[in-house]
Design a protein around this motif. Structure first.
Motif, mmCIF file in Angstrom:
data_model
loop_
_atom_site.group_PDB
_atom_site.id
_atom_site.type_symbol
_atom_site.label_atom_id
_atom_site.label_comp_id
_atom_site.label_asym_id
_atom_site.label_seq_id
_atom_site.Cartn_x
_atom_site.Cartn_y
_atom_site.Cartn_z
ATOM 1 N N ALA A 17 0.843 -1.196 0.000
ATOM 2 C CA ALA A 17 0.000 0.000 0.000
ATOM 3 C C ALA A 17 0.873 1.237 0.000
ATOM 4 N N GLY A 18 0.317 2.321 -0.551
ATOM 5 C CA GLY A 18 1.056 3.572 -0.620
ATOM 6 C C GLY A 18 0.124 4.734 -0.878
ATOM 7 N N THR A 43 9.211 6.472 -8.643
ATOM 8 C CA THR A 43 7.919 5.858 -8.381
ATOM 9 C C THR A 43 7.189 6.615 -7.269
ATOM 10 N N LEU A 44 6.064 6.043 -6.832
ATOM 11 C CA LEU A 44 5.283 6.596 -5.733
ATOM 12 C C LEU A 44 5.637 5.865 -4.445
ATOM 13 N N PRO A 45 5.562 6.534 -3.290
ATOM 14 C CA PRO A 45 5.878 5.846 -2.027
ATOM 15 C C PRO A 45 4.900 4.713 -1.743
ATOM 16 N N VAL A 63 4.660 5.508 3.790
ATOM 17 C CA VAL A 63 4.928 6.891 3.392
ATOM 18 C C VAL A 63 5.885 7.537 4.390
ATOM 19 N N HIS A 64 5.652 7.306 5.669
ATOM 20 C CA HIS A 64 6.530 7.896 6.682
ATOM 21 C C HIS A 64 7.928 7.299 6.632
ATOM 22 N N GLU A 65 8.026 5.980 6.467
ATOM 23 C CA GLU A 65 9.341 5.344 6.446
ATOM 24 C C GLU A 65 10.158 5.783 5.239
ATOM 25 N N GLU A 66 9.493 5.983 4.093
ATOM 26 C CA GLU A 66 10.232 6.317 2.880
ATOM 27 C C GLU A 66 10.489 7.818 2.716
#
Length: 320
Positions: A17-18, A43-45, A63-66
């Motif tokens: 998921a992202g 790409t997208l997170p 999202v937070h980790e990346e």
């Protein structure tokens, strides 16, 4: 037109998921792209589901980790599917997610072995830079929200209480039936997924099983739940429930909220949400209200014009 989504999982696939993370800068829309170190792509997170996670929870964590940015999820913007070696399907769920100025300032991102760089770009540039066609399909759905003027939303969540002790096994009144051990686990399991949507207000039937269902959530939020008999099963059976008053207040407030109630009352909650937002009734309301115990449906409403209708409804079921 209302979009309906059933967020369910097939154990044979790999799930991830992202989000399409967005912000407004001097009135211009920008979305966040990630440049990955290992794959040398753009790409997208996104990322894989951890054991025990629900997909919405995965999206905000990844999202937070990346990126180092904490977001709340908005409208779902699609699902990408592709095959990994040796032929196993990967399924990735995406949501729109606004990055606030505060969240961006608090980002802890530094280039690392996984992510080389972050880049805020316009939609036109994003289409040129994204490495994969499946990401472009997600961007198409996001762009539709932009074109319709319904990108910024707030959620009103209809939640069915967790598994309760059966009437036949309980000597007290129906309203005092507590949750079973499974119900208590469900109550814990839905905390992180509900927080992924930025829930701040909690309204519940005053029945014990509903109050117990939201107790872990209000504890995590450091809030107090509003208990009301107006959406209780007893009031519904006696014909004195007032679902309209409860739902109307939540729509007028424009704040992310969850309403916890009972199976027989849920169709009324979804129906009143449709009426309060000028949304045409349809079979999607029945699907969104036919919840298993511990499950919830998220109705996304326009933050600028709630009367423009329900933008999307998605249903989540804890695997407990």
């Amino acid at each position: 037109m209302t979009q309906t989504v059933q967020v369910v999982r097939d154990d044979k696939a790999v799930y991830a998921a992202g989000a399409v993370v967005w912000r407004l800068t001097e009135g211009k829309l920008r979305i966040l792209l990630i440049h990955r170190t290992k794959y040398r792509d753009v790409t997208l997170p996104k990322g894989k589901v951890d054991p025990g996670e629900m997909l919405a929870q995965t999206a905000v964590r990844e999202v937070h980790e990346e990126t180092g940015i904490r977001v709340n999820l908005g409208v779902p913007v699609g699902v990408s599917r592709y095959f990994m070696r040796p032929g196993r399907q990967k399924v990735v769920h995406y949501w729109a997610a606004e990055a606030t100025d505060k969240a961006i300032r608090n980002s802890t991102f530094v280039p690392n072995q996984e992510i080389a760089a972050l880049e805020w770009v316009g939609l036109k540039k994003a289409r040129k830079q994204l490495s994969y066609p499946v990401d472009l399909e997600i961007l198409d759905e996001f762009d539709r929200l932009v074109a319709d003027g319904v990108l910024r939303t707030f959620p009103v969540v209809a939640l069915r209480h967790g598994k309760a002790v059966s009437r036949s096994a309980w000597d007290g009144s129906d309203a005092t039936r507590p949750l079973t051990e499974r119900g208590l686990r469900q109550a814990e399991a839905i905390v992180a997924p509900l927080r992924a949507f930025g829930i701040r207000r909690v309204v519940t039937s005053d029945a014990v099983r509903c109050v117990q269902t939201v107790t872990p959530l209000v504890r995590a939020l450091d809030r107090t739940a509003v208990q009301t008999e107006l959406i209780s099963q007893d009031a519904w059976e006696d014909g004195v429930a007032d679902v309209r008053a409860v739902v109307g207040k939540r729509v007028r407030s424009g704040k992310p909220a969850v309403i916890c109630s009972h199976g027989p009352v849920l169709p009324g909650i979804l129906s009143e949400l449709a009426l309060a937002t000028g949304t045409m009734h349809g079979s999607y309301l029945g699907s969104a209200s036919a919840l298993e115990v511990g499950a919830f449906s998220v109705a996304h409403l326009s933050a600028t014009n709630p009367g423009s209708g329900i933008i999307s409804i998605e249903t989540h079921v804890p695997k407990v």
